[in-house]
Scaffold this motif. Structure first.
Motif, PDB file in Angstrom:
ATOM      1  N   UNK A 329       0.826  -1.203   0.000  1.00 16.83           N
ATOM      2  CA  UNK A 329       0.000   0.000   0.000  1.00 16.83           C
ATOM      3  C   UNK A 329       0.861   1.255   0.000  1.00 16.83           C
ATOM      4  N   UNK A 330       0.260   2.346  -0.431  1.00  9.84           N
ATOM      5  CA  UNK A 330       0.942   3.639  -0.421  1.00  9.84           C
ATOM      6  C   UNK A 330       1.304   4.017   1.018  1.00  9.84           C
ATOM      7  N   UNK A 331       0.446   3.669   1.953  1.00 11.73           N
ATOM      8  CA  UNK A 331       0.681   3.968   3.364  1.00 11.73           C
ATOM      9  C   UNK A 331       1.967   3.282   3.851  1.00 11.73           C
ATOM     10  N   UNK A 332       2.122   1.986   3.537  1.00 11.40           N
ATOM     11  CA  UNK A 332       3.306   1.246   3.963  1.00 11.40           C
ATOM     12  C   UNK A 332       4.567   1.811   3.314  1.00 11.40           C
ATOM     13  N   UNK A 333       4.456   2.207   2.064  1.00  9.65           N
ATOM     14  CA  UNK A 333       5.597   2.817   1.383  1.00  9.65           C
ATOM     15  C   UNK A 333       6.034   4.080   2.111  1.00  9.65           C
ATOM     16  N   UNK A 334       5.057   4.873   2.532  1.00  9.05           N
ATOM     17  CA  UNK A 334       5.357   6.129   3.235  1.00  9.05           C
ATOM     18  C   UNK A 334       6.022   5.866   4.577  1.00  9.05           C
ATOM     19  N   UNK A 335       5.634   4.784   5.250  1.00  8.30           N
ATOM     20  CA  UNK A 335       6.283   4.421   6.516  1.00  8.30           C
ATOM     21  C   UNK A 335       7.753   4.062   6.286  1.00  8.30           C
ATOM     22  N   UNK A 336       8.035   3.419   5.175  1.00  5.27           N
ATOM     23  CA  UNK A 336       9.397   2.982   4.873  1.00  5.27           C
ATOM     24  C   UNK A 336      10.346   4.141   4.605  1.00  5.27           C
TER      25      UNK A 336
END
Length: 388
Positions: A329-336
């Motif tokens: 997800x875009x959310x998980x990418x942003x966390x990374x």
């Protein structure tokens, strides 16, 4: 040669030394605080993307140059227990060298400028990594070793000229998540030590071993703690001790990279197996990023959450960590990738706006972020038997 400061932790009661990637200012501060509190030596291992000399425009961590980073750490480290280290120094290890598509000669000269600044600034351990290349013709084992020896000679002579004492870490391969063969390791050590003896240089302190660790997304996808046997691969609990035997034979310490996200049980096995030292980095950045997001979400600052997630995602710094772009997800990418933008003015604007609101609730964003990354570092100190 092994730094005297490590001696108490590698004799008798075994420990695994910790090397921390300086993912942010909070991460650096927490590392120094824990080191001084527990009288424990910790390595701060800066990649060239994180910290580099003024010539290269510094790095993404607090916009520090090598010189500024060194001065900051030395001033804050009252007990002189932090060892400044260069992680993955070498040709094409800085984006500038890739973007300009430098030739081998140009990239080697560029890397030497970076190493010179490291030595001038008092870095103690220099990791020479010559595994990167712009074309496959430069990736042969022989060419990697040739470049390693050229860099080793340059750094040794430069340090001697500047009357500086430095130690070396060698490793010419990217971490694959599998393990080295014993033959590969012994060949590398024999050739390197023969080179050092011929040139009358000190032999390396560390050699990077493929121990079955590899980080992708927010997990360790290597074979180190897999519950299943991998075809054609000797299990880590059998292979790693054999590799350590070879390291001990040549009096060189084993260094493991990509230790992030391993379970407490796997980490506690490191001292038992005799692993001398381990690198941890992205986990600390992700931990602090998630802490920042949680602060905003728990206080209903949803618009700021969106701004931050979009800013992080648009940086595209998450791309190198993703297994499959279609399944994340875009959310998980942003966390990374959040920690990569902590020093950008756009992030500081979001953070300041949030802090101005939260101060009315007596909430200190930095204190919470600091505590989260400090706790994450503490887990490794405990499991590596460094809290004495």
């Amino acid at each position: 040669m092994i730094p005297h400061i490590f001696s108490n932790y590698l004799r008798g009661r075994k420990s695994t030394l910790l090397a921390v990637g300086p993912m942010s200012k909070n991460c650096v501060d927490a590392t120094i605080e824990l080191s001084n509190k527990y009288n424990t030596p910790i390595m701060l291992i800066a990649s060239r993307r994180q910290i580099d000399s003024k010539y290269f425009g510094g790095g993404y961590v607090n916009n520090w140059t090598t010189e500024e980073f060194s001065k900051y750490v030395k001033k804050k480290d009252k007990k002189k227990l932090i060892l400044l280290c260069r992680d993955h120094g070498g040709p094409w290890q800085h984006n500038l060298e890739k973007e300009k598509k430098m030739t081998t000669k140009e990239a080697m000269m560029s890397a030497k400028k970076s190493f010179s600044s490291d030595i001038d600034a008092g870095f103690k351990i220099i990791h020479i990594d010559t595994s990167l290349s712009l074309n496959n013709t430069e990736k042969s084992k022989k060419k990697c070793l040739d470049r390693l020896f050229e860099m080793y000679e340059f750094c040794s002579n430069y340090a001697k000229k500047k009357r500086k004492k430095i130690y070396f870490e060698i490793g010419t391969e990217e971490q694959s998540g599998t393990t080295n063969t014993q033959e590969e390791l012994e060949e590398t050590l024999i050739k390197t030590i023969n080179f050092c003896e011929k040139k009358k240089f000190s032999k390396p302190t560390f050699v990077v071993i493929q121990s079955g660790t590899r980080v992708l997304e927010m997990r360790n996808v290597g074979t180190f703690e897999t519950p299943f046997r991998v075809e054609n691969e000797i299990p880590a609990e059998i292979q790693v001790p054999k590799m350590i035997e070879i390291c001990n034979k040549y009096n060189v310490l084993m260094k493991e990279h990509n230790t992030d996200y391993l379970s407490n049980e796997a980490l506690s096995w490191h001292p038992r197996l005799g692993i001398h030292a381990s690198n941890v980095a992205p986990e600390f950045g992700v931990t602090e990023t998630r802490s920042f997001i949680n602060i905003l979400k728990s206080n209903n600052l949803n618009e700021l959450v969106k701004e931050f997630l979009n800013l992080s995602y648009s940086s595209k710094k998450w791309e190198k960590w993703v297994i499959n772009k279609t399944k994340i997800t875009k959310y998980k990418c942003s966390e990374l990738s959040g920690h990569y933008i902590f020093s950008k003015k756009e992030f500081k604007k979001i953070k300041n706006e949030a802090q101005n609101y939260l101060v009315k609730k007596n909430i200190d964003i930095d204190k919470i972020m600091y505590t989260s990354v400090r706790s994450s570092i503490s887990r490794y100190l405990e499991k590596f038997d460094l809290l004495r």
